[in-house]
Design an enzyme around this catalytic site. Structure first.
Site, mmCIF file in Angstrom:
data_model
loop_
_atom_site.group_PDB
_atom_site.id
_atom_site.type_symbol
_atom_site.label_atom_id
_atom_site.label_comp_id
_atom_site.label_asym_id
_atom_site.label_seq_id
_atom_site.Cartn_x
_atom_site.Cartn_y
_atom_site.Cartn_z
ATOM 1 N N ASP A 502 0.910 -0.845 -0.054
ATOM 2 C CA ASP A 502 0.184 -0.088 0.175
ATOM 3 C C ASP A 502 1.052 1.852 -0.121
ATOM 4 O O ASP A 502 0.610 2.643 -0.117
ATOM 5 C CB ASP A 502 -0.755 -0.066 1.210
ATOM 6 C CG ASP A 502 -2.072 -0.919 0.911
ATOM 7 O OD1 ASP A 502 -2.049 -1.476 0.684
ATOM 8 O OD2 ASP A 502 -2.360 -1.214 2.323
HETATM 9 C C1 GLC Z 1 -1.713 -3.981 5.028
HETATM 10 C C2 GLC Z 1 -2.267 -3.846 4.615
HETATM 11 C C3 GLC Z 1 -2.629 -5.184 3.467
HETATM 12 C C4 GLC Z 1 -1.459 -4.985 2.223
HETATM 13 C C5 GLC Z 1 -0.184 -4.144 3.727
HETATM 14 C C6 GLC Z 1 1.157 -3.717 2.859
HETATM 15 O O1 GLC Z 1 -1.270 -5.247 5.993
HETATM 16 O O2 GLC Z 1 -3.528 -4.612 5.182
HETATM 17 O O3 GLC Z 1 -3.884 -5.412 2.635
HETATM 18 O O4 GLC Z 1 -1.030 -5.307 1.827
HETATM 19 O O5 GLC Z 1 -0.227 -3.692 4.458
HETATM 20 O O6 GLC Z 1 1.195 -2.881 2.395
#
Ligand code: GLC
Length: 815
Positions: A502
């Site tokens: 993210d």
């Molecule tokens: C968090 C989110 C997940 C994402 C991860 C890496 O754990 O819940 O959806 O892939 O962060 O950013």
């Protein structure tokens, strides 16, 4: 760990012996509609259906520091000088925080029991959420151990939030004005609602009524916060506790509201009394009445608690169980990871003790949770597959998730969505043999947001209108076709607003940036779909998919091989990231582990990739997400460079990604590395809890990484993380190596060389397999022989057995 607590002998409870561990250590009590988060000191909140839109109790940002507010019972007794606040106590330690003579909190599967003793009055409060009813019950046993007659007063207490939590955070002074809380004589209960529901989308009548009640006779009931706490006070020193008589305040209109009852109890020496407190929310008066009648009855409450305990036992035990030389490993895999995985499946990533909880459920998270759950609850996974599939549009794009109250999400999805559902469906069929799911018809999503319509559109219904339907297989195919089409200048998938990570949210906002990891994940999913196409005898589609696989693998090896590892991607202006050419963010874990998971690396590349992981990424507290951390904001990459070095996506030991590395280690036969890798992030295997801080019984989202100046190794954001699912898969299917395939159960362990023997009990398609793995030569991988009921197998695939039968399997490792 011992300073704060330990597991019960059978591992099914975590027993906390100190009311102030380094962070709140919490539990989730939940059915699939109502959820109560509770800490070892009674802190936490509750919600109904969605933690953003229908929150019942107040939660404050930052409450991991002070672990308040929560569910409390204040207790007081008249002393020589009347009622003194320092002589009062609360049965769960918080919020008065008087030192108890005895304290113990047992977090179990579906319940939490907190015991304290103050002035020789012992209370044992068990909190639980019934199997189906949308409420929580606090079952209290209070005992007089003083040898004298005692008259004590009890004040159960909660603070209402009611409704949308995000709006409450932003418009605190306004949201209060909608509060309506009153004492309802007919039910001897405090009822609470907002005058209307001012949601994200529109104003509607408030759908529910919340209720708070006790099984004890009510002497007084208070609904206004100020009336009990007094001015300039918090729940830590409520002035109401010092007043001779606590008087009823039966109406709270347009201000902060609480629920508080005043009860009096006489306790003879050695006498124990029991009562219950009930808190909940629902949509009809009849339902409230029914719940109150049931749970005010101690016997019925006890029976329900028993039912909940049995239900959790059924969910956790008797599906996949491991027995290895490492008891901590077994406790995590056999009990707590499964429990954590259930919580993830029920609530995805929203209700947390650490963040505000955006509500809803994410697409990618739900797919992965459902995939990991197939061996423990295939029906749950199946339901999720159907729901998630209905988020796919005719053009193969997807909605990023959905909320049970507001329908499909209407913002742009990250680009990785196409790669998850195929993997889930493939895992589901391999586990159950239920190929029919591929032909099940599911509607396509046509959401108004994407098509430019608004909610005034007559077709708009809960954010979506159906637009034809197709089979699950067709959904998957369209989804992956889109993934393959949605590529950038080099033919690698676009990263858009981010992929799995993210934090890489700006690399592709201009529509050119690419993701190497996503290309690998796409290859893996295309391979899984090609297998499915073969299964369905769709030869032409399988051929088409195979060509795509070849082509994408070619592009990856052409554009992303960096010499000793794979790069992570390219930004909109064509700058590479995750390369030896970068100063920071030189090497990323995901494009190494997934090079193995997608099997696109040749032998030489694999060797180099593994050596680079060991050299740059592995460390004392686990393998980091990348190396080195970013020390300055870089707008070309985005938020990933904003986090303090070593935290979250900026090069933390991101546990979810570590589990993929463990799988990759197993694929490469590195048994010791796989085991050590998992152990470093295992919550019950940490050496120093002053450093690690978070719960020893559930995985954290990440441990702060080596780039941080002083917090390297601290656990962060526990419970709702993809780590639960993938650690379970990594441990059971890759380390112990018992892996469902379409034609049977494959056994391919990759264990530490010092494990001489382990066992797996595996329920599979109606039969039970007791698999004993022997490792006489101390190897890390490789199977020499397998015997099923004494008969030698020609390969390491155990064919599907007969339903209802038990099989004894002996696996001898070696060459
Ligand atoms: C968090 C989110 C997940 C994402 C991860 C890496 O754990 O819940 O959806 O892939 O962060 O950013």
């Amino acid at each position: 760990m011992k300073k704060y607590g330990h597991f019960s002998k059978d591992g099914s409870e975590f027993i906390i012996t100190n009311p102030t561990p380094p962070h709140p250590w919490i539990n989730y009590l939940t059915n699939e509609e109502y959820c109560a988060i509770i800490s070892q000191a009674g802190g936490g909140y509750s919600f109904y259906k969605d933690c953003r839109s229908d929150r019942i109790l107040r939660w404050l940002p930052e409450n991991w520091h002070f672990d308040r507010p929560g569910r409390y019972i204040y207790v007081r007794e008249k002393g020589k000088n009347g009622f003194q606040i320092d002589e009062a106590w609360s049965t769960t330690y918080q919020p008065l925080r008087r030192r108890p003579e005895f304290y113990q909190c047992r977090h179990g599967l579906g319940y939490t029991t907190i015991e304290t003793t103050y002035d020789e009055i012992h209370t044992e409060t068990t909190f639980f959420v019934p199997e189906k009813d949308t409420c929580e019950v606090w079952k209290v046993k209070i005992s007089n151990r003083s040898g004298k007659d005692r008259v004590i007063e009890l004040f159960p207490y909660i603070e209402w939030l009611l409704g949308d939590y995000h709006l409450e955070l932003r418009y605190r002074n306004i949201m209060n004005l909608y509060n309506l809380i009153w004492y309802d004589k007919e039910n001897s209960a405090i009822l609470a609602k907002k005058t209307a529901s001012w949601g994200m989308l529109n104003i509607q009548p408030f759908r529910y009524t919340a209720f708070f009640a006790s099984s004890l006779p009510v002497k007084a009931a208070i609904t206004r916060k100020e009336s009990f706490l007094g001015r300039n006070n918090t729940e830590e020193r409520p002035s109401g506790l010092t007043e001779e008589t606590v008087k009823s305040v039966p109406l709270c209109s347009g201000e902060d509201g609480i629920g508080l009852f005043s009860h009096q109890l006489k306790l003879a020496p050695d006498q124990t009394k029991e009562f219950t407190i009930i808190l909940g929310q629902t949509d009809s008066k009849q339902k409230i009445k029914k719940m109150l009648a049931k749970y005010r009855n101690i016997k019925l409450a006890e029976e329900e608690l028993d039912r909940v305990k049995q239900l959790w036992k059924k969910r956790i035990y008797g599906n996949v169980e491991v027995k290895t030389p490492d008891k901590d490993f077994d406790t995590m895999i056999n009990v707590w990871v499964k429990y954590q995985l259930y919580i993830c499946n029920f609530w995805s990533r929203s209700p947390s003790y650490y963040h505000e909880g955006s509500g809803g459920r994410g697409y990618r998270d739900s797919c992965q949770d459902a995939e990991a759950a197939v061996s423990i609850n295939a029906e749950l996974s199946r339901r999720k597959i159907i729901t998630v599939a209905s988020l796919i549009r005719q053009d193969g794009t997807t909605a990023p998730g959905w909320s049970d109250t507001d329908g499909p999400h209407r913002f742009l999805p990250n680009k990785d969505h196409p790669v998850w559902l195929t993997s889930t469906v493939s895992a589901y069929i391999k586990e159950t043999g239920d190929k029919k799911i591929l032909l099940e018809k599911v509607p396509y999503l046509k959401d108004s947001w994407i098509n430019g319509a608004t909610k005034e559109d007559p077709n708009w219904k809960k954010g979506s209108v159906k637009s034809g339907e197709g089979t699950i297989f067709e959904h998957l195919k369209k989804n992956l076709d889109f993934g393959f089409r949605d590529t950038g200048p080099q033919g690698l998938p676009l990263i858009g607003h981010a992929d799995w990570n993210d934090g890489i949210d700006s690399a592709g906002i201009k529509g050119k940036g690419e993701s190497v990891w996503l290309a690998m994940a796409l290859v893996r999913s295309l391979k899984l779909l090609a297998e499915i196409a073969v299964l369905m005898k769709k030869k032409q589609i399988a051929n088409e998919l195979n060509l795509k696989i070849k082509e994408m693998a070619r592009r990856i090896n052409k554009f992303a091989w960096d010499g000793a590892w794979y790069t992570r991607g390219f930004t909109d202006d064509g700058t590479v990231y995750g390369s030896s050419r970068n100063k920071q963010g030189k090497i990323f874990m995901n494009s190494q582990s997934w090079a193995l998971l997608s099997e696109i690396a040749n032998q030489d590349q694999t060797k180099k990739v593994l050596a680079s992981i060991d050299k740059y990424l592995d460390g004392e507290h686990g393998a980091a997400l990348f190396y080195p951390a970013y020390s300055e904001f870089d707008h070309r990459l985005g938020r990933i460079t904003m986090f303090s070095e070593g935290t979250k996506e900026n090069a933390a030991v991101f546990c979810h990604a570590v589990t993929w590395k463990v799988v990759a280690d197993c694929m490469a036969g590195r048994g010791n590395k796989a085991y050590e890798g998992l152990k470093k992030i295992m919550p019950n295997s940490q050496r120093d809890y002053e450093l690690y801080k978070t719960e020893p019984y559930v995985f954290a989202e990440y441990l702060i990484g080596p780039g941080h100046p002083y917090l390297y190794g601290e656990g962060s954001f526990t419970w709702i993380t993809g780590t639960a699912g993938w650690s379970f898969l990594a441990a059971t299917q890759y380390i112990l190596g018992v892996r469902p395939e379409y034609e049977g159960l494959l056994v391919s362990p990759c264990i530490p060389s010092f494990w001489k023997r382990c066992e797996v009990i595996r329920h599979f398609r109606g039969a039970v397999y007791k698999i004993v793995i022997e490792n006489p030569k101390g190897v890390k991988s490789g199977v020499k022989q397998i015997f099923v009921d004494g008969k030698k197998l020609a390969s390491n695939l155990i064919p599907v057995g007969e339903k209802g039968k038990r099989y004894n399997v002996k696996v001898i490792m070696g060459k």
